[in-house]
Design an enzyme around this catalytic site. Sequence first.
Site, PDB file in Angstrom:
ATOM      1  N   TYR A 136      -4.302  -2.512   2.334  1.00  0.00           N
ATOM      2  CA  TYR A 136      -4.520  -2.114   3.737  1.00  0.00           C
ATOM      3  C   TYR A 136      -3.397  -1.192   4.220  1.00  0.00           C
ATOM      4  CZ  TYR A 136      -0.980  -5.632   4.656  1.00  0.00           C
ATOM      5  OH  TYR A 136       0.208  -6.330   4.654  1.00  0.00           O
TER       6      TYR A 136
ATOM      7  N   GLU B 290       7.389  -4.611  -3.661  1.00  0.00           N
ATOM      8  CA  GLU B 290       7.266  -5.147  -2.298  1.00  0.00           C
ATOM      9  C   GLU B 290       8.226  -6.308  -2.041  1.00  0.00           C
ATOM     10  OE1 GLU B 290       5.825  -3.254  -0.498  1.00  0.00           O
ATOM     11  OE2 GLU B 290       4.581  -2.147  -1.896  1.00  0.00           O
TER      12      GLU B 290
HETATM   13  C1  BEZ Z   1      -1.027  -2.470   1.013  1.00  0.00           C
HETATM   14  O1  BEZ Z   1      -1.985  -3.201   1.152  1.00  0.00           O
HETATM   15  O2  BEZ Z   1      -1.120  -1.296   0.849  1.00  0.00           O
HETATM   16  C2  BEZ Z   1       0.308  -3.100   1.068  1.00  0.00           C
HETATM   17  C3  BEZ Z   1       0.675  -3.719   2.210  1.00  0.00           C
HETATM   18  C4  BEZ Z   1       1.907  -4.305   2.254  1.00  0.00           C
HETATM   19  C5  BEZ Z   1       2.736  -4.261   1.170  1.00  0.00           C
HETATM   20  C6  BEZ Z   1       2.319  -3.644   0.030  1.00  0.00           C
HETATM   21  C7  BEZ Z   1       1.103  -3.049  -0.029  1.00  0.00           C
END
Ligand code: BEZ
Length: 188
Positions: free
Chosen positions: A11, A88
Amino acid sequence: MPPPDVWLFGYGSLVWRPAFDHAERHPAFIDGWTRRFWQGSTDHRGVPEAPGRVVTLVAEPGARCWGVAYRIAPESADEVFAGLDHRERGGYARIELPVHFVEPGPAGPVPSGRVAGARMYLATADNPNYLGEAPLPAIAAQIARCRGPSGANLEYLVRLAEALRDLGAADDHVFALERLARELASPL
Ligand code: BEZ
């Protein structure tokens, strides 16, 4: 029995830059959560002295968050998630929620009825980089001025907004921030 499918719901940057092996990509949404630029980024879109802002999910009854569901082949799942967990590590934890797949409708995407459990990344208010709510103009100003090792914070916002438009997805928070931040970044 073959190993079960592994799904990842993106997301944030994963909507527009899925830098991992995936077998399928489908527009999708989760219910009961909203996307907010409330997580600080000191390692990607900002630096410790000037954190940028990136997205997290916030529980909100009745809300819907649009994104993309990726199917990861079972044999690459360990490697994919080890890489993402490392990337992350600045405040995100992995959770699993039901994702709803969509199909094209006359006025935009509509639920197809297919649902699967998917992993996703969530930054909660107790992580050290959490910034939380702020007035939209202040968030936009922070995004317009910050940059980090992965590039400008504005690029992250604009690419996310463009990718959501491509999906036909609604997100008032993202689109309002995009408008405000673009104005600040290139005054007339
Ligand atoms: C993502 O869903 O793109 C995302 C969101 C938070 C941390 C890492 C990826």
